[in-house]
Scaffold this motif. Structure first.
Motif, mmCIF file in Angstrom:
data_model
loop_
_atom_site.group_PDB
_atom_site.id
_atom_site.type_symbol
_atom_site.label_atom_id
_atom_site.label_comp_id
_atom_site.label_asym_id
_atom_site.label_seq_id
_atom_site.Cartn_x
_atom_site.Cartn_y
_atom_site.Cartn_z
ATOM 1 N N GLN A 49 0.823 -1.206 0.000
ATOM 2 C CA GLN A 49 0.000 0.000 0.000
ATOM 3 C C GLN A 49 0.863 1.264 0.000
ATOM 4 O O GLN A 49 1.781 1.401 0.804
ATOM 5 C CB GLN A 49 -0.913 0.008 1.233
ATOM 6 N N ILE A 50 0.553 2.170 -0.901
ATOM 7 C CA ILE A 50 1.269 3.450 -0.951
ATOM 8 C C ILE A 50 0.530 4.447 -0.055
ATOM 9 O O ILE A 50 -0.661 4.698 -0.252
ATOM 10 C CB ILE A 50 1.360 3.984 -2.394
ATOM 11 N N GLY B 261 5.901 1.855 -1.218
ATOM 12 C CA GLY B 261 4.781 1.076 -0.710
ATOM 13 C C GLY B 261 5.172 0.336 0.566
ATOM 14 O O GLY B 261 6.341 0.041 0.788
ATOM 15 N N ARG B 262 4.163 0.070 1.396
ATOM 16 C CA ARG B 262 4.405 -0.673 2.636
ATOM 17 C C ARG B 262 3.522 -1.914 2.637
ATOM 18 O O ARG B 262 2.329 -1.847 2.319
ATOM 19 C CB ARG B 262 4.077 0.189 3.866
ATOM 20 N N SER C 150 -6.115 5.275 2.048
ATOM 21 C CA SER C 150 -5.446 4.715 0.861
ATOM 22 C C SER C 150 -6.205 3.514 0.317
ATOM 23 O O SER C 150 -6.271 3.310 -0.907
ATOM 24 C CB SER C 150 -4.006 4.309 1.211
ATOM 25 N N LEU C 151 -6.779 2.706 1.219
ATOM 26 C CA LEU C 151 -7.577 1.564 0.778
ATOM 27 C C LEU C 151 -8.765 2.060 -0.053
ATOM 28 O O LEU C 151 -9.060 1.500 -1.124
ATOM 29 C CB LEU C 151 -8.066 0.755 1.984
ATOM 30 N N CYS C 152 -9.443 3.108 0.417
ATOM 31 C CA CYS C 152 -10.568 3.680 -0.332
ATOM 32 C C CYS C 152 -10.108 4.178 -1.700
ATOM 33 O O CYS C 152 -10.750 3.921 -2.728
ATOM 34 C CB CYS C 152 -11.192 4.838 0.456
ATOM 35 N N TYR C 153 -8.984 4.887 -1.695
ATOM 36 C CA TYR C 153 -8.415 5.408 -2.948
ATOM 37 C C TYR C 153 -8.110 4.256 -3.909
ATOM 38 O O TYR C 153 -8.421 4.332 -5.111
ATOM 39 C CB TYR C 153 -7.143 6.199 -2.633
ATOM 40 N N ASP C 154 -7.513 3.189 -3.382
ATOM 41 C CA ASP C 154 -7.114 2.054 -4.224
ATOM 42 C C ASP C 154 -8.327 1.313 -4.793
ATOM 43 O O ASP C 154 -8.289 0.832 -5.931
ATOM 44 C CB ASP C 154 -6.237 1.096 -3.423
ATOM 45 N N ILE C 155 -9.393 1.220 -4.004
ATOM 46 C CA ILE C 155 -10.622 0.586 -4.501
ATOM 47 C C ILE C 155 -11.185 1.403 -5.664
ATOM 48 O O ILE C 155 -11.569 0.861 -6.705
ATOM 49 C CB ILE C 155 -11.661 0.440 -3.363
#
Length: 292
Positions: free
Chosen positions: A112-113, A141-142, A173-178
């Motif tokens: 995840q970035i 990314g981590r 970031s999870l929301c952004y990635d989705i």
């Protein structure tokens, strides 16, 4: 006044506001929280007081549970509603099957970035300080872990879900990635942390309800705060060595079965809590001494 208070943080205040309040109410300068919640997020924020600050890292390193709402079709600079809108798209053509597939694709480990608007440092400068100057830098990314995503509700363009994840996860970031996965963008609209480590929303005390008269009633001892670690009893003749920082090679130091590289709550035969210890192939050693 040594231990942990399971605080519920309200929206509109920073995590440091909570720390400042506890310092004032407790009359103690040694106070620290166990993982920042953004100002517009609410939820569980365990706060350590006095000697309890020694165990901040052990609470921060544990899993967390969030309830989150996001909106499809909007991308912002901060990945939440605090930022400026940088792109808008129409998500109405997406069906539930596509949305569910995108959400569930993030279960498990992924690189995840983190967002630019975060407190992480790069070359000694916090990312949000650069972001406020309009500077965007490449972030590494981590590896984080999304253990579960459940209670998914879809009311396009809004989605809500419950996320269980590892430390270091940015729900923004999870929301952004989705949103990126779906090709329409997304931004987080609501966030509540319902659990961190053993500390749950149900057992928390709202920061507005803490005062000088009742604060002692809500302090959880370090021993109880760490009771999610298994207990290990060491024989008294070895306990002094462990307290003095010696790595014990003799496997007879305890009658309990132990696993390599697992962290334990360590006690002597008299029931005195010593601290947290771990074994490796060279022996057993106290990692964090917590004896009174």
């Amino acid at each position: 006044m040594d231990g942990v208070i399971n605080i519920y943080k309200n929206t509109g205040m920073t995590s440091f506001d909570v720390v400042r309040t506890i310092k004032k109410v407790s009359g103690t300068k040694k106070v620290g929280h166990t993982g920042t919640l953004d100002p517009e997020a609410s939820g569980v924020l365990p706060v350590c007081i006095g000697k309890g600050t020694k165990i901040i890292d052990y609470i921060m390193n544990s899993n967390k549970v969030y309830e989150v709402e996001l909106k499809l079709g909007i991308t912002t600079t901060t990945y939440d509603l605090e930022g400026e809108i940088v792109e808008e798209r129409d998500p109405s053509s997406l069906n539930e099957e596509e949305i569910l597939k995108a959400i569930n694709s993030f279960k498990g480990e992924y690189n995840q970035i983190p967002p630019m608007f975060s407190a992480l440092k790069q070359n000694g400068v916090r990312l949000y300080e650069l972001a406020r100057q309009g500077i965007e830098v490449e972030r590494e990314g981590r590896l984080i872990n999304i253990y579960n995503i459940e209670d998914i509700k879809i009311n396009n363009p809004y989605l809500s879900m419950k996320v269980t994840c590892s430390k270091g996860t940015y729900i923004r970031s999870l929301c952004y990635d989705i949103g990126k996965n779906l090709g329409v963008g997304a931004t987080m609209t609501k966030l509540k942390r319902t659990k961190t480590s053993k500390f749950s929303e149900e057992e928390s005390i709202n920061i507005n309800e803490i005062n000088t008269d009742n604060i002692k009633n809500y302090i959880i001892s370090m021993e109880d705060a760490l009771d999610f670690y298994d207990k290990l009893v060491v024989l008294n003749k070895y306990s002094r060595l462990l307290i003095n920082g010696v790595r014990v090679f003799d496997k007879r130091f305890t009658k309990d079965k132990i696993e390599v590289e697992k962290l334990y709550r360590v006690y002597d035969e008299n029931g005195q809590f010593i601290g947290l210890g771990r074994s490796n192939h060279q022996g057993f050693k106290i990692e964090k001494l917590l004896i009174n």
